[in-house]
Design a protein around this motif. Structure first.
Motif, PDB file in Angstrom:
ATOM      1  N   PHE A   1       2.016 -19.750 -27.524  1.00 40.72           N
ATOM      2  CA  PHE A   1       2.681 -19.689 -28.827  1.00 40.72           C
ATOM      3  C   PHE A   1       4.087 -20.282 -28.743  1.00 40.72           C
ATOM      4  O   PHE A   1       4.481 -21.097 -29.575  1.00 40.72           O
ATOM      5  N   ILE A   2       4.837 -19.897 -27.715  1.00 40.13           N
ATOM      6  CA  ILE A   2       6.205 -20.393 -27.554  1.00 40.13           C
ATOM      7  C   ILE A   2       6.203 -21.893 -27.297  1.00 40.13           C
ATOM      8  O   ILE A   2       7.007 -22.632 -27.872  1.00 40.13           O
ATOM      9  N   SER A   3       5.290 -22.375 -26.445  1.00 40.59           N
ATOM     10  CA  SER A   3       5.262 -23.810 -26.155  1.00 40.59           C
ATOM     11  C   SER A   3       4.860 -24.609 -27.396  1.00 40.59           C
ATOM     12  O   SER A   3       5.412 -25.677 -27.650  1.00 40.59           O
TER      13      SER A   3
ATOM     14  N   THR B   1       6.490 -28.147 -31.859  1.00 38.26           N
ATOM     15  CA  THR B   1       6.572 -28.507 -33.273  1.00 38.26           C
ATOM     16  C   THR B   1       8.011 -28.617 -33.739  1.00 38.26           C
ATOM     17  O   THR B   1       8.313 -29.410 -34.617  1.00 38.26           O
ATOM     18  N   SER B   2       8.923 -27.842 -33.148  1.00 33.48           N
ATOM     19  CA  SER B   2      10.320 -27.949 -33.563  1.00 33.48           C
ATOM     20  C   SER B   2      10.958 -29.222 -33.025  1.00 33.48           C
ATOM     21  O   SER B   2      11.887 -29.750 -33.624  1.00 33.48           O
TER      22      SER B   2
ATOM     23  N   TRP C   1       1.240 -15.552 -25.559  1.00 38.97           N
ATOM     24  CA  TRP C   1       2.655 -15.666 -25.905  1.00 38.97           C
ATOM     25  C   TRP C   1       3.239 -16.973 -25.384  1.00 38.97           C
ATOM     26  O   TRP C   1       3.969 -17.661 -26.099  1.00 38.97           O
TER      27      TRP C   1
ATOM     28  N   ASN D   1      -1.002 -27.825 -34.147  1.00 42.14           N
ATOM     29  CA  ASN D   1      -1.436 -26.447 -34.182  1.00 42.14           C
ATOM     30  C   ASN D   1      -2.937 -26.382 -34.012  1.00 42.14           C
ATOM     31  O   ASN D   1      -3.648 -27.282 -34.347  1.00 42.14           O
TER      32      ASN D   1
ATOM     33  N   LYS E   1       5.413 -23.664 -30.480  1.00 49.80           N
ATOM     34  CA  LYS E   1       6.541 -23.548 -31.396  1.00 49.80           C
ATOM     35  C   LYS E   1       7.645 -24.529 -31.009  1.00 49.80           C
ATOM     36  O   LYS E   1       8.229 -25.189 -31.867  1.00 49.80           O
ATOM     37  N   GLN E   2       7.920 -24.655 -29.706  1.00 53.37           N
ATOM     38  CA  GLN E   2       8.937 -25.597 -29.237  1.00 53.37           C
ATOM     39  C   GLN E   2       8.491 -27.025 -29.486  1.00 53.37           C
ATOM     40  O   GLN E   2       9.293 -27.875 -29.856  1.00 53.37           O
TER      41      GLN E   2
ATOM     42  N   SER F   1       0.260 -13.426 -35.218  1.00 55.21           N
ATOM     43  CA  SER F   1       0.612 -14.707 -35.836  1.00 55.21           C
ATOM     44  C   SER F   1      -0.652 -15.483 -36.207  1.00 55.21           C
ATOM     45  O   SER F   1      -1.726 -15.269 -35.639  1.00 55.21           O
TER      46      SER F   1
ATOM     47  N   GLN G   1       2.532 -30.967 -37.474  1.00 56.49           N
ATOM     48  CA  GLN G   1       2.481 -29.779 -36.646  1.00 56.49           C
ATOM     49  C   GLN G   1       1.282 -29.871 -35.726  1.00 56.49           C
ATOM     50  O   GLN G   1       0.172 -30.146 -36.153  1.00 56.49           O
TER      51      GLN G   1
ATOM     52  N   TYR H   1      -1.110 -18.602 -35.588  1.00 54.12           N
ATOM     53  CA  TYR H   1      -1.436 -19.464 -34.456  1.00 54.12           C
ATOM     54  C   TYR H   1      -2.336 -18.745 -33.453  1.00 54.12           C
ATOM     55  O   TYR H   1      -3.357 -19.277 -33.032  1.00 54.12           O
TER      56      TYR H   1
END
Length: 128
Positions: A49-51, A56-57, A46, A66, A53-54, A111, A64, A113
């Motif tokens: 995944f969050i890091s 790439t945003s 998790w 990934n 996601k941050q 997900s 990306q 990812y």
């Protein structure tokens, strides 16, 4: 909210709320051993995944970062993703991969990812 509870209690219609609370508590108690067993692996995945996601945003180049496209993780990280100790046997790697994929596969609510990360970890450890 409080007025609704007082009204339901006064009219004797609060029984369904207690029944629902009992079902939820029983469900949580039955899932607790599973959640505790896999909590460290889920937490690590998790956080990654969050890091990602941050990252790439925040990226302005449109690329990306990934796992599916980079394909590079260390052997230590691969063991960590699968929740294994260094030097695990091939069968242990396969079993850990299978258990995690059953829970984290995109078709089962996981997900893309995390599934890619788990698959990459197995690939790195089995050197295939």
């Amino acid at each position: 909210m409080g007025a609704v509870l007082v009204y339901l209690a006064a009219t004797g219609r609060l029984n369904w709320l207690f029944a629902l609370a009992g079902v939820i508590i029983a469900f949580i108690v039955r899932l607790m051993p599973i959640l505790l067993r896999y909590a460290p692996q889920f937490y690590k995945l998790w956080v990654e995944f969050i890091s990602a996601k941050q990252h790439t945003s925040q990226s302005t180049s449109g690329r990306q970062n990934n796992v599916g496209t980079t394909g590079k993780i260390s052997i230590e990280e691969a063991y960590e993703v699968l929740g294994l100790k260094k030097g695990a046997s091939e069968q242990e790697i396969i079993n850990a991969h299978r258990k995690l994929m059953q829970k984290m596969h995109p078709d089962h609510g996981g997900s893309d990812y995390l599934a890619a990360k788990i698959n990459l970890a197995k690939k790195v450890l089995l050197k295939k």
